[in-house]
Design a protein around this motif. Structure first.
Motif, PDB file in Angstrom:
ATOM      1  N   UNK A 338       0.850  -1.194   0.000  1.00 18.07           N
ATOM      2  CA  UNK A 338       0.000   0.000   0.000  1.00 18.07           C
ATOM      3  C   UNK A 338       0.879   1.235   0.000  1.00 18.07           C
ATOM      4  N   UNK A 339       0.320   2.326  -0.531  1.00 16.25           N
ATOM      5  CA  UNK A 339       1.105   3.556  -0.650  1.00 16.25           C
ATOM      6  C   UNK A 339       0.940   4.453   0.560  1.00 16.25           C
ATOM      7  N   UNK A 340      -0.255   4.451   1.122  1.00 16.51           N
ATOM      8  CA  UNK A 340      -0.532   5.412   2.183  1.00 16.51           C
ATOM      9  C   UNK A 340      -1.473   4.807   3.220  1.00 16.51           C
ATOM     10  N   UNK A 341      -0.937   4.269   4.327  1.00 18.42           N
ATOM     11  CA  UNK A 341       0.474   4.265   4.718  1.00 18.42           C
ATOM     12  C   UNK A 341       1.273   3.284   3.862  1.00 18.42           C
ATOM     13  N   UNK A 342       2.539   3.596   3.711  1.00 20.17           N
ATOM     14  CA  UNK A 342       3.379   2.764   2.856  1.00 20.17           C
ATOM     15  C   UNK A 342       3.661   1.427   3.524  1.00 20.17           C
ATOM     16  N   UNK A 365       1.867   8.772 -15.561  1.00 17.03           N
ATOM     17  CA  UNK A 365       2.649   9.374 -14.478  1.00 17.03           C
ATOM     18  C   UNK A 365       3.085  10.792 -14.875  1.00 17.03           C
ATOM     19  N   UNK A 366       2.944  11.100 -16.150  1.00 10.68           N
ATOM     20  CA  UNK A 366       3.386  12.385 -16.695  1.00 10.68           C
ATOM     21  C   UNK A 366       2.149  13.202 -17.067  1.00 10.68           C
ATOM     22  N   UNK A 367       2.172  14.493 -16.725  1.00 11.63           N
ATOM     23  CA  UNK A 367       1.012  15.323 -17.037  1.00 11.63           C
ATOM     24  C   UNK A 367       0.794  15.404 -18.549  1.00 11.63           C
ATOM     25  N   UNK A 378       3.202  11.027  -7.915  1.00 10.43           N
ATOM     26  CA  UNK A 378       3.622  11.490  -6.586  1.00 10.43           C
ATOM     27  C   UNK A 378       3.349  10.420  -5.535  1.00 10.43           C
ATOM     28  N   UNK A 379       2.171   9.780  -5.662  1.00 12.03           N
ATOM     29  CA  UNK A 379       1.821   8.728  -4.704  1.00 12.03           C
ATOM     30  C   UNK A 379       2.843   7.582  -4.787  1.00 12.03           C
ATOM     31  N   UNK A 383       6.633   7.589  -0.967  1.00 11.75           N
ATOM     32  CA  UNK A 383       7.112   6.603   0.016  1.00 11.75           C
ATOM     33  C   UNK A 383       8.587   6.235  -0.163  1.00 11.75           C
ATOM     34  N   UNK A 384       9.072   6.330  -1.390  1.00 13.15           N
ATOM     35  CA  UNK A 384      10.434   5.865  -1.671  1.00 13.15           C
ATOM     36  C   UNK A 384      11.505   6.800  -1.120  1.00 13.15           C
TER      37      UNK A 384
END
Lengths: 417, 417
Positions: A338-342, A365-367, A378-379, A383-384
Motif C-alpha cells: 500500500x502507498x498510504x500508509x506505505x 505518471x506524466x502530465x 507522486x503517490x 514513500x520511496x
C-alpha cells in the motif's frame, strides 16, 4: 551437504546504497556458516571472477561490514563489462565456472541492473550444463529504477530524495534572487532512457515551486517549452527546470549533443543543462543558472532515503535466504502492499522475466502537457524518499569505510579478458 | 528614549544560513521591545527600502521566525543592487533616509558581503549629515569567505562542508568504477576571486583520495596540470579535480571562457568543469565525468555546518546587541581563540576597515605546486565544517518555512530606481 562458498559482485554504476545490499548479503551469510563457508567478492565486479581476483571478505571485521550499510560507492569495485552471449563468448562462461569450481563456489550473487540480470540468468542456465551447478541470484540495484516486476529498485529512492531536496533548496535560492538576478534555474539529472529521476524533481511543486521537467520519454518540443517557461516566469517571477540527460528532440538527437565546437574546433561534450539554459536566455533574455549533479546525485549517501537503505539491505539478505532455500535464477523484489500508509514486503521474480526488460515511466505518471508529474506519480514516489538515515560524521565529514580487500590466493592460470 | 523600529535587509547571493542571521536579528529584537518596536525587512533587499516595500515581520509567528534558522535562501528576498557613490547618486541615499524617517527606523541592519558593507558604511556616515541619525550595523554573510578582519564569514562553513562531503562521496564512486570506466572526476565550485570554497575540496586528501585543486589565486599552468593528473592516475588509477569557477590562465582569461560556439554560432557559456574535463580527455584519453554544483552548494541547508549555523545566528544577535549598546558603523566578527579544540567568540570591527577589502587565500594555505592545501589551511578549515544541524523533514523532504511577508503600508510617494 557441506558448506560452499559464495561469490558476490557489484556491477555497473554504483549507488549510495549498493553497499547496503553487500552488507545484507555478507551479514546474512555470516549467520549461516554451516551452509555458506565464506563470501568471496569480485574485485571490480565480474572482472574479478574472470581474472580470479577474488577478495576474502572474512578478513573484514563485523564492524567494517556493518559500516557498508552507510558507505556509498562499490566497496569491492564495480565495472562496466557485459558478458557477451554464450554463442559469442562461451570461453568467458566456461572460465567463470572454472573459477567457481576452483574456489568451491556454490552461490553466485550478482548485484546490478538490467545487463547484470541478463548475465546472472545466463550463468544460472549454463552452470548445470557445464557440469558444475551454481545457484545464481540477482540482487537488484539501479538508480535508473528501470527493472521490471520489482516496484522500485534500490538506489533510486536515495537519488530521488537528493534531487528533490536539491531542487527545492536551489529553487528557494532562485526565488529570493529573482527580482534582480536569476529567473530560471536548470538542473540536469541522470536517466538516459527512463525519466524516473527527473520525475522526482516534480515533487517540489507541492512546495509552491514552479517546476518543469524534460523527460527522455517525451519528445522535446522547443517552442512549447519556451512558451511555458515564459508563462511561469511572468506569473511567479522564476522557474525551475529539471532536465534529464536523456531528453531528446523528436528526431532522436539528445539535447546535450549540439555539435558544439571549442576554440580549437574540437567537439565539445556539453551537458543538457547548459544547452537548455542558453536556449532560454536566447529566447527570453532571462538570467539563468544551471547545475549538473552528475555523480553527486548517486553518491549522496549523506542524504539517503531510509526506505531505500532498508530495501537495499533487505534485497541482499533475501538473496542469501532464497539461495539457502534452494532457489535459483531469481531476483528478490520490492512488492508494494500500500502507498498510504506505505507498506511493502519482499517478493521474488524469475530472472527469465527480468532479463532484458526495461521499465519506463508510464504515460499516466506524466502530465498531459509532458512537463510535470501526476498525482499517481507522486503517490508512487513519496514513500520511496521517506526517512533519513544519516551516516556518522567525524571532523565534519562522513566517516565512510574503506575495506582492506585482501586477495584470495589464485589457483588457476591467468586469463585474459 | 522611545522605541524605534529597525530595518533589516539581505543583500547579494543568498546562503544556507543567511536566514539564521535574520532569525538572530529578529529574535533578539523581539526580546527588546522597549528599544526596538518592530523589525521591518526590505522586500528584495535594499530595493525594498528604496521603493518603500517593507515587510512587517511582527506578522510572523515566533515558530516561523524560529524556522528561519534551518531554512536556506533569503526569506525576504535579496538583490544584487549596489548603491553608487554618494557623489554619483545622492538621491538614493536621501531616499533611504526619507523612508527611515517615515517609518521611524533608528537601526539599519544590512546582511551581506563586501559591497553591502560599503553601502552600510556610507549610510552610517550619511544619516547624521542628513539630519536623521540611524545606527548602521553590517551583519556579515558570504559563501566566498572574503571579508576582512572576521576569521570567517557565515555561509562559508556550510558550503565548505557540502563541497568536501560531495567531493568525498563522488570520489568513492569514481574509485569503485575506475577499472573500466571513469578515471577523472571534475567538480566545479563557486568562488570567482578567492579559492576558499575550492580549498575545502582539499580536505578529502586525508581520506586517501588523490585530489587536485585549481585556485583562482594561482595562474593555470596547463602542461603541469595535465602531467600531474597523469601521474596521479598512473599511481591511484583515478583522480578528483576541484576547479574554481574563477580559475584562469596567466593572461587573465577564465578557463570557462573558451570562445566556444554552438551549432548556430552562438557563443556558448560553458562551465570550467567541462573545459577541464575535455582538456584531460584530449591529452590523456582518460574517461571522465564532471559536475557543476552551482546553487546546490550554497543552498544545501540539509548539510549545513552546525558551527556555521551557530555563528550566523550569533552574528545577527550580536548586531542587535551592538546597536542597543549604542554602536554605529560596525560589523560583528568571528574571532578565533583556538583551532584545536576550536573556540571562538564574537568580535567587532569598524566598517571603515571592512569596506572594500577582499581577503584572498594566503599563499601559505596553498601547497608549493599550487594544486593542494597545506596543513595550516586544513587546521583553519576543519573547525568551520564541524557538526551537523539537520532541518526537520516531512514526507521525505526538508520542511522549510515560507513567510507570509505582509507589506507595511506606504507613506511616501513612489520612487523609481
Amino acid at each position: 551437504m557441506s558448506a560452499k562458498n559464495a561469490f558476490y559482485a557489484q556491477s555497473g554504476g554504483v549507488t549510495a546504497v549498493i553497499n547496503a545490499s553487500a552488507c545484507g548479503v555478507i551479514e546474512t551469510a555470516r549467520r549461516h556458516k554451516d551452509q555458506i563457508a565464506n563470501v568471496y567478492a569480485g574485485r571490480n565486479g565480474i572482472i574479478g571472477a574472470l581474472t580470479e581476483d577474488l577478495i576474502d571478505t572474512s578478513q573484514e571485521s563485523d564492524a567494517d561490514i556493518a559500516a557498508l550499510r552507510y558507505t556509498p560507492s562499490g566497496a569491492f569495485g564495480s565495472c562496466r563489462y557485459k558478458l557477451k552471449s554464450l554463442e559469442a563468448n562461451r570461453r568467458e562462461y566456461e572460465r567463470l565456472i572454472e573459477v567457481f569450481k576452483a574456489h568451491d563456489i556454490g552461490y553466485f550473487f550478482y548485484n546490478g541492473g538490467g545487463d547484470s540480470a541478463d548475465t546472472c540468468y545466463k550463468v544460472s542456465q549454463l552452470s548445470e550444463a557445464l557440469g558444475y551447478p551454481v545457484q545464481a541470484i540477482h540482487v537488484p540495484k539501479t538508480v535508473d529504477n528501470d527493472l521490471p516486476i520489482t516496484d522500485n529498485c534500490p538506489g533510486f529512492g536515495s537519488v530521488a530524495k537528493y534531487i528533490a531536496t536539491s531542487a527545492l533548496e536551489a529553487s528557494f535560492d532562485v526565488r529570493s534572487m529573482s527580482k534582480t538576478s536569476t529567473k530560471v534555474f536548470v538542473l540536469e539529472v541522470m536517466g538516459r532512457h527512463a525519466g524516473w529521476i527527473a520525475a522526482a524533481g516534480g515533487l517540489i511543486e507541492d512546495h509552491d515551486i514552479p517546476v518543469m521537467i524534460l523527460f527522455p520519454e517525451i519528445d522535446f518540443d522547443q517552442a512549447r517549452f519556451l512558451a511555458t517557461v515564459k508563462e511561469k516566469v511572468e506569473r511567479f517571477d522564476f522557474c525551475t527546470v529539471i532536465v534529464s540527460e536523456g531528453a531528446k528532440y523528436p528526431d532522436g538527437r539528445f539535447l546535450a549533443e549540439q555539435g558544439t565546437r571549442d576554440a580549437f574546433g574540437h567537439a565539445q561534450l556539453g551537458g543538457a543543462a547548459p544547452v537548455v539554459a542558453n536556449m532560454v536566455k536566447d529566447a527570453t533574455g532571462y538570467k539563468f543558472h544551471w547545475a549538473v549533479a552528475d555523480y553527486l546525485q548517486r553518491a549522496a549517501r549523506h542524504l539517503a532515503s531510509k526506505t531505500d537503505v532498508e530495501q537495499a539491505y533487505a534485497m541482499g539478505r533475501a538473496g542469501v535466504e532464497f539461495a539457502l532455500a534452494g532457489h535459483n535464477a531469481v531476483m528478490p523484489t520490492v512488492k508494494r502492499l500500500s502507498s498510504n500508509p506505505y507498506a511493502w514486503e519482499v517478493g521474488e521474480a524469475p530472472l527469465s522475466e527480468v532479463a532484458n526488460v526495461e521499465k519506463f515511466m508510464p504515460r499516466d505518471f506524466i502530465t498531459e502537457d509532458g512537463f510535470g508529474i501526476t498525482p499517481i506519480c507522486k503517490e508512487y514516489l513519496i514513500p520511496l524518499i521517506q526517512g533519513e538515515d544519516y551516516p556518522p560524521f567525524e571532523h565534519g565529514l562522513p566517516k565512510y569505510v574503506t575495506l582492506k580487500n585482501v586477495a584470495v590466493e589464485c589457483k588457476l592460470k591467468p586469463f585474459t579478458i
